[in-house]
Scaffold this motif. Sequence first.
Motif, PDB file in Angstrom:
ATOM      1  N   GLN A  37       0.850  -1.042  -0.055  1.00  0.00           N
ATOM      2  CA  GLN A  37       0.030  -0.013   0.301  1.00  0.00           C
ATOM      3  C   GLN A  37       1.006   1.223  -0.032  1.00  0.00           C
ATOM      4  O   GLN A  37       1.777   1.000   0.809  1.00  0.00           O
ATOM      5  N   ASN A  39       2.278   4.692   0.889  1.00  0.00           N
ATOM      6  CA  ASN A  39       2.247   5.622   2.311  1.00  0.00           C
ATOM      7  C   ASN A  39       2.058   5.080   3.491  1.00  0.00           C
ATOM      8  O   ASN A  39       1.882   5.747   4.347  1.00  0.00           O
ATOM      9  N   ARG A  40       1.561   3.764   3.700  1.00  0.00           N
ATOM     10  CA  ARG A  40       1.391   2.931   4.796  1.00  0.00           C
ATOM     11  C   ARG A  40       1.598   1.489   4.706  1.00  0.00           C
ATOM     12  O   ARG A  40       1.581   1.089   3.861  1.00  0.00           O
ATOM     13  N   PRO A  41       1.929   0.920   5.896  1.00  0.00           N
ATOM     14  CA  PRO A  41       2.254  -0.433   6.100  1.00  0.00           C
ATOM     15  C   PRO A  41       1.232  -1.273   5.903  1.00  0.00           C
ATOM     16  O   PRO A  41       0.031  -0.955   6.349  1.00  0.00           O
ATOM     17  N   SER A  43      -1.631  -4.205   7.168  1.00  0.00           N
ATOM     18  CA  SER A  43      -1.882  -4.505   8.464  1.00  0.00           C
ATOM     19  C   SER A  43      -3.406  -5.398   8.004  1.00  0.00           C
ATOM     20  O   SER A  43      -4.139  -5.060   7.274  1.00  0.00           O
TER      21      SER A  43
END
Length: 487
Positions: A37, A39-41, A43
């Motif tokens: 994804q 700009n973000r990890p 989860s």
Amino acid sequence: MRVLFFINNVSKTRHFDSVIEMLVERGHTVVLAAARQRNRPLSLPKNLLLANHDFIARGLPGRIELTTCPVNRVDRWQNLAPAIRQARDYLRFFDERYAKAEKLERRSATNAPKGWLRFMKDHPWLSKRWRLVSSLLALVEHAIPSEKLFDLFLVYERPDIVLVTPLVDYGSYQTDYVKSAHRMGIPVVFAPFSWDNLTNRGLIRVTPDRVLVWNDIQKQETTDLHDVPAERVVVTGAPRFDEFFAMRPSGDRELFCRRVGLDPSRPYLLYLCSSEFVAPREVEFVSKWITYLREAKDPAVHGCGVLVRPHPAHLKQWKGIDLSSFSNVALWHEKETMNADQGLYDSLHYSSAVVGLNTSAMIEAGILDRPVLTLVLDEFAEGQQGTLHFHYLRAANGGLLHEATSLSEHAAQVSEVLEGRLSGEQRRRFVERFVRPRGWSEPVTPIMVGEIEKAAKLSKRPQRPALWHLAVRMCLRLGLRAYRLFA
């Protein structure tokens, strides 16, 4: 058993949460492989994260793991492979079964290579010979080797079985993981994400070992539209509805009506909004529809309540909309999830009937035995008659819809509903046939889990390229070099 489950993004697990959890309950580890994804990890969704904590606390050997996977080829076929797939995906909509599906064709065109569209336009005879052209492109697909990077990813993850969804997105990279699974001798199973995926999007370009479908309708789609051998298709039902079957109302009707702003002493209609593809300007229609009900001569129709539930993926058009000018009308504002939503369950349970255009929530309405009404109008033809899956809902095909072609005819049907004069026998038969074909009382989750475990035991050898594959690859490479030289 180690299950490697390829998904486009983690939200795609929502239709398989119960399957993932039961696999882990049975001692298997499920590795979710998704695209990175921006700009973000990555989860896990909250419900799977909580379930995983519970599995660990109970000392179960299985786990839910999450990893990013490569999504782009880096070899010499990195440009040709997706282009070939997008071109074939576009060609499928020249099938006579899509004669009225102009909107689907336009959407596929936006995902097709621009050069391919120009080539088709300059050679109109190709549209009449689309089957032959598609077959030639399929030969090219089969000749293109697996991507070594993806092969190595499978070697690293060491799965006993590969699962994949949705697979049929336009030009999907997931085709390469099916190809790599065959190359490595790993059983591979495809589970369609939703009820319309096999007809509304791209093709199954490389045949998996098993395809687990909802019903006999999807089985026929898989064999007729995607050329998958019937012996590889297994009808399981739709596990995404198991939790909905098990749900119960969260409170009583009077409290619910007061909470949403409806008169609890009057029956109400639940309007279920559709996706943007089906109804891009639904707000205008809903206002027109409510106005007609309020002007009806039948006092029961004139005074019945209306609860409007926007589609969870199409909320933007309802931002700032105020329906308070209508008496006994409410717009659902509470947060909702895409499936197994308590608010949706309560809304359906306490309603007298459901009205909508073309949405999967009509299936949930059938599960709760609510009459489902629709208006078949020219302004929504492309999102209704212009899709194949809408026709499965129609009464003439054994579906659960009560259709009207005008507001006056629709108002008469509403009157019948409020008087309790619409039979529900066909609704139950449709729901059982469509989502629980092995029996109304049989949850689908254990059935699908069993089929996955069975598929993992398939005897399968690594596939080696045929001699003709090598010849086709050589011709393709020479052709591409010549094109670059003279283009």
